[in-house]
Enzyme design. Sequence first.
Site, short mmCIF file in Angstrom:
data_model
loop_
_atom_site.label_atom_id
_atom_site.label_comp_id
_atom_site.label_asym_id
_atom_site.label_seq_id
_atom_site.Cartn_x
_atom_site.Cartn_y
_atom_site.Cartn_z
N ARG A 132 0.82 -1.23 0.00
CA ARG A 132 0.00 0.00 0.00
C ARG A 132 0.84 1.27 0.00
NH1 ARG A 132 -3.75 -3.12 3.04
NH2 ARG A 132 -5.39 -3.70 1.58
N LYS A 154 4.30 11.96 -10.84
CA LYS A 154 3.42 11.17 -11.71
C LYS A 154 4.11 9.85 -11.99
CE LYS A 154 0.74 14.53 -14.36
NZ LYS A 154 0.45 15.06 -15.69
N GLU A 196 11.65 18.57 -24.12
CA GLU A 196 10.90 18.94 -22.90
C GLU A 196 11.50 20.21 -22.28
OE1 GLU A 196 8.14 17.30 -21.95
OE2 GLU A 196 8.37 15.13 -22.19
N LYS A 238 8.98 23.65 -13.30
CA LYS A 238 8.02 22.57 -13.06
C LYS A 238 7.54 22.62 -11.61
CE LYS A 238 6.93 17.73 -13.62
NZ LYS A 238 7.15 16.48 -14.32
N GLU A 248 -3.18 17.87 -10.71
CA GLU A 248 -3.60 18.41 -12.02
C GLU A 248 -5.09 18.72 -12.10
OE1 GLU A 248 -1.20 16.92 -15.33
OE2 GLU A 248 -2.99 17.06 -16.57
N ARG A 252 -1.48 22.68 -13.54
CA ARG A 252 -0.46 21.66 -13.86
C ARG A 252 -0.60 21.18 -15.30
NH1 ARG A 252 2.14 16.62 -10.39
NH2 ARG A 252 3.47 15.97 -12.09
N ASN A 256 1.53 19.99 -20.00
CA ASN A 256 1.12 19.06 -21.03
C ASN A 256 1.19 19.66 -22.43
OD1 ASN A 256 -1.31 16.65 -21.39
ND2 ASN A 256 0.24 16.51 -19.81
N HIS A 259 1.41 17.57 -25.60
CA HIS A 259 1.26 16.16 -25.25
C HIS A 259 -0.04 15.53 -25.74
CE1 HIS A 259 4.86 16.90 -22.95
NE2 HIS A 259 4.90 15.65 -22.53
N HIS A 263 1.09 12.33 -27.36
CA HIS A 263 0.71 11.00 -26.86
C HIS A 263 -0.07 10.22 -27.92
CE1 HIS A 263 1.04 12.11 -22.28
NE2 HIS A 263 2.19 11.74 -22.79
N HIS A 277 9.34 9.42 -27.02
CA HIS A 277 8.49 10.40 -26.36
C HIS A 277 8.85 11.86 -26.69
CE1 HIS A 277 5.76 12.12 -23.44
NE2 HIS A 277 6.77 12.78 -22.90
N1 LIG Z 1 6.26 11.07 -14.86
C1 LIG Z 1 6.30 12.18 -15.57
O1 LIG Z 1 5.97 13.27 -15.09
C2 LIG Z 1 6.82 12.11 -16.98
C3 LIG Z 1 7.19 13.29 -17.65
C4 LIG Z 1 7.76 13.19 -18.91
C5 LIG Z 1 7.93 11.93 -19.51
N2 LIG Z 1 7.53 10.81 -18.82
C6 LIG Z 1 7.75 9.48 -19.40
O2 LIG Z 1 9.15 9.27 -19.49
C7 LIG Z 1 9.38 8.30 -20.51
C8 LIG Z 1 10.52 8.75 -21.40
O3 LIG Z 1 11.68 8.85 -20.60
P1 LIG Z 1 13.13 8.68 -21.24
O4 LIG Z 1 13.21 9.48 -22.48
O5 LIG Z 1 14.09 8.89 -20.16
O6 LIG Z 1 13.07 7.18 -21.75
P2 LIG Z 1 13.79 5.80 -21.30
O7 LIG Z 1 13.71 5.62 -19.84
O8 LIG Z 1 13.19 4.77 -22.17
O9 LIG Z 1 15.31 6.05 -21.70
C9 LIG Z 1 15.65 6.22 -23.04
C10 LIG Z 1 16.73 5.21 -23.51
O10 LIG Z 1 17.97 5.59 -22.94
C11 LIG Z 1 18.59 4.47 -22.27
N3 LIG Z 1 19.38 5.07 -21.20
C12 LIG Z 1 18.95 5.59 -20.02
N4 LIG Z 1 19.96 6.22 -19.38
C13 LIG Z 1 21.06 6.08 -20.15
C14 LIG Z 1 22.41 6.54 -20.04
N5 LIG Z 1 22.80 7.33 -19.05
N6 LIG Z 1 23.29 6.19 -21.01
C15 LIG Z 1 22.87 5.45 -22.08
N7 LIG Z 1 21.61 5.02 -22.26
C16 LIG Z 1 20.71 5.34 -21.30
C17 LIG Z 1 17.44 3.58 -21.88
O11 LIG Z 1 17.84 2.25 -21.77
C18 LIG Z 1 16.48 3.79 -23.06
O12 LIG Z 1 16.82 2.94 -24.11
C19 LIG Z 1 8.08 8.16 -21.27
O13 LIG Z 1 7.47 6.94 -20.90
C20 LIG Z 1 7.25 9.32 -20.80
O14 LIG Z 1 5.87 9.05 -20.83
C21 LIG Z 1 7.00 10.88 -17.58
ZN LIG Z 2 6.58 14.56 -21.75
#
Ligand SMILES: NC(=O)c1ccc[n+]([C@@H]2O[C@H](COP(=O)([O-])OP(=O)(O)OC[C@H]3O[C@@H](n4cnc5c(N)ncnc54)[C@H](O)[C@@H]3O)[C@@H](O)[C@H]2O)c1
Ligand SMILES: [Zn+2]
Length: 377
Positions: A132, A154, A196, A238, A248, A252, A256, A259, A263, A277
């Site tokens: 939980r 999030k 971003e 942020k 949100e 907030r 987006n 997005h 998305h 993304h």
């Molecule tokens: N929670 C939130 O508020 C929020 C905000 C924006 C995006 N997101 C989410 O985040 C995700 C995208 O995140 P991302 O772009 O970090 O993607 P990811 O976590 O898939 O990383 C991108 C790629 O980089 C590789 N990688 C990670 N760190 C590395 C490093 N230091 N050196 C080499 N390779 C590395 C990973 O293996 C992957 O292949 C999406 O799912 C999106 O929806 C969430």
């Molecule tokens: Zn995003």
Amino acid sequence: MNPEIINVNINKKINKSSYPIFVGNNLLIQAGELLKKYINNKKLIVIHDDFFSINKSTNSHFDRFIQSIKKEAASVNLMAISGGDKTKTMSQLTNILESVLSFDIDRDTLLIAFGGGVVGDIAGFASSILLRGIDFIQIPTTLLSQVDSSVGGKTGVNGSLGKNLIGTFHQPLAVIADTSILKTLPRRELRAGFAEVIKYGLIKDKSFFIWLEDNFEKILNLNDISLNKVIITSCSIKSDIIQDDEKEIGKRALLNLGHTFGHAIESIGNYDKKIIHGEAVAIGICMAFSFSKKLGFCLESEVERVKALFKKSGLPTAIKDIPNLLFSSDEMFDKFKYDKKTRNNKLTFILNNKIGESFIKKDVNTEIIKNFLTEEI
Ligand SMILES: NC(=O)c1ccc[n+]([C@@H]2O[C@H](COP(=O)([O-])OP(=O)(O)OC[C@H]3O[C@@H](n4cnc5c(N)ncnc54)[C@H](O)[C@@H]3O)[C@@H](O)[C@H]2O)c1
Ligand SMILES: [Zn+2]
């Protein structure tokens, strides 16, 4: 090196809570000291991107991080998962939950997410529902996760019908954004994170946008001083936006920007790396600006200026820039009903009056958006 610290304040109904984001170079080597009061001799489970166990020789930051936190912990268990949105699924979540439970955790166990946004989102989600809810810490390793996803609480996974449809709000105890971990990040991923970053300037800080126009090359070449400024400014914007609106209900949603379109594109692309993304967000922001112009809110010159910065940074600005991603305007429109801002079939978009001034536009006319999509796709 001493980190710079940004405090994220979340105004909950009754009391306020806050947590630090430590930003700097070579911080992971001192993670044990930075996180001492949170670790406090607890049992740790580190869920990490498998990049770091597979590529130990090219990126040693992970090993140094583990050595450092071991000094403060009762025990440390590791679990590797792969990054990429394809794996941000319920079945991966189930695997994580079962594996973490097999480590005999209790409610004092602390979970650490070490990876990009995918690892952070899914591990954060797991921590919010295990027993939980247990505490977790974010160690973001991509530019995107350092400026965005590791902050704000999030968490979640993608559903078969759309992006991030299943999840929770669960704030981390602390975040460490160490810029030296980015040296192995592929260029494409770095640029995706930069989309971003540009977003923050467009939402509410024109001077930051102008600074990005002048400094994008330094940032994409991983200049430490520029990266520090990028992370600190992005996380400050942020945290300022979310502090009074954790869940949100209102402003907030500004975060987006781009997005709703983005998305939808990712979901149609099936998360298979044809488009990632940040690239979908870049296209989505350009569409949001063009749509703002169509509705008479912003000037053509502003739209062109925004597209120019994305282009110079090597990011796509239109769907046609993505090879082999074919879909119709009707397919895209259908995806909008899964946007979390949609209420009662009424669509909401984040639009701009100008660079640095986004606003929330509710109840957007369906025929106008359909016409716009036909022109764009
Ligand atoms: N929670 C939130 O508020 C929020 C905000 C924006 C995006 N997101 C989410 O985040 C995700 C995208 O995140 P991302 O772009 O970090 O993607 P990811 O976590 O898939 O990383 C991108 C790629 O980089 C590789 N990688 C990670 N760190 C590395 C490093 N230091 N050196 C080499 N390779 C590395 C990973 O293996 C992957 O292949 C999406 O799912 C999106 O929806 C969430
Ligand atoms: Zn995003």
